[in-house]
Motif scaffolding. Structure first.
Motif, short mmCIF file in Angstrom:
data_model
loop_
_atom_site.label_atom_id
_atom_site.label_comp_id
_atom_site.label_asym_id
_atom_site.label_seq_id
_atom_site.Cartn_x
_atom_site.Cartn_y
_atom_site.Cartn_z
N THR A 217 0.83 -1.22 0.00
CA THR A 217 0.00 0.00 0.00
C THR A 217 0.86 1.27 0.00
N ASP A 218 2.15 1.11 0.28
CA ASP A 218 3.06 2.25 0.39
C ASP A 218 3.66 2.61 -0.98
N VAL A 219 2.83 2.66 -1.99
CA VAL A 219 3.29 2.93 -3.36
C VAL A 219 2.51 4.10 -3.93
N THR A 220 3.23 5.00 -4.59
CA THR A 220 2.61 6.10 -5.33
C THR A 220 3.17 6.10 -6.75
N PRO A 221 2.47 6.69 -7.70
CA PRO A 221 3.03 6.79 -9.05
C PRO A 221 4.37 7.50 -9.09
#
Length: 266
Positions: A217-221
């Motif tokens: 869940t600790d992902v951003t573009p």
């Protein structure tokens, strides 16, 4: 330059000037409930394509199935046994050498392939025919991986989720990200798989019920783009370094004098 899109005269022109090839390898195996089975070979292919486009070096078709029996309990996972994998990779690398390639980078995105690709490279180096090295994308940027993600995992965690988010975002099941975290294994220290110094596990299912490790869940573009570009840049630098070396300096050193069996002066 993608080998399979070219004609044979065009490839003849390439090997008349260049001697480097990029070979992407991955796997087709479970990557938790949120990532496709294609994860590893998609990552390898995308990085190899980016680096080949930027440098002009030759890229071969991707090897999509690797050494993955440790994920066999999960539906769809495919694998080949280690001896057959090593022999196959060695055989097609010798094929490249026959056509004039004398240095190869295995662009690898699957941990289960690492030791076997290094063994193939050792065999080829020993024979003095071609210089081949294994390159694992996340091992080229370990500091960045650790800086970007607080709870990493070796498989189906934030780093691989980030790469697929960048390469093929439509294949990420975003509604499954929390389940991947909560029903998997976030921290390897909680696995209790080392007993009195012995590793007591063999398969991913021994540690993670859903095959995922870490917190995806600790992902951003933005993080995803930074990770991909950093790894691609490392691969470009490796290819340029390799191209600049003399092949004589890459192949085995000669035996120190006197050679075994030679007559010594008396």
């Amino acid at each position: 330059m993608y080998l399979a899109d070219r004609t044979w005269p065009e490839l003849g022109s390439y090997v008349a000037e260049e001697s480097v090839a990029v070979v992407p390898l991955g796997s087709t195996e479970q990557h938790g409930p949120h990532l496709p089975l294609a994860t590893d070979h998609l990552i390898a292919e995308a990085l190899a394509a980016a680096a080949a486009d930027r440098t002009g070096f030759l890229r071969t078709p991707t090897i999509n199935i690797g050494v993955s029996p440790h994920h066999r309990q999960f539906h769809g996972t495919m694998w080949v046994d280690p001896p057959e994998f090593r022999d196959y990779v060695e055989s097609f690398t010798r094929n490249l050498a026959y056509h004039g390639i004398d240095r190869v980078v295995y662009v690898n995105a699957h941990g289960g392939n690492v030791e076997h690709l290094r063994e193939v490279g050792r065999r080829l180096h020993e024979d003095g025919e071609v210089y081949a090295v294994e390159w694992m994308w996340d091992e080229s940027i370990p500091g960045l991986v650790n800086d970007l993600f607080e709870r990493n995992g070796p498989h189906a965690g934030p780093k691989e989720t980030a790469m697929i988010t960048h390469i093929a975002p439509d294949l990420v099941r975003e509604e499954k990200l929390e389940a991947a975290r909560d029903e998997g294994l976030v921290d390897l220290r909680d696995a209790e798989t080392v007993v009195h110094g012995a590793r007591t596990f063999y398969d991913a299912a021994d540690n993670s019920p859903n095959g995922a490790f870490g917190d995806p869940t600790d992902v951003t573009p933005e993080k995803a783009a930074e990770l991909f570009e950093a790894a691609a840049d490392q691969l470009v630098q490796l290819l340029e370094w390799l191209d600049a070396q003399r092949i004589e300096d890459l192949l085995p050193e000669p035996h120190v004098d006197p050679q075994p069996g030679s007559r010594r002066e008396r």
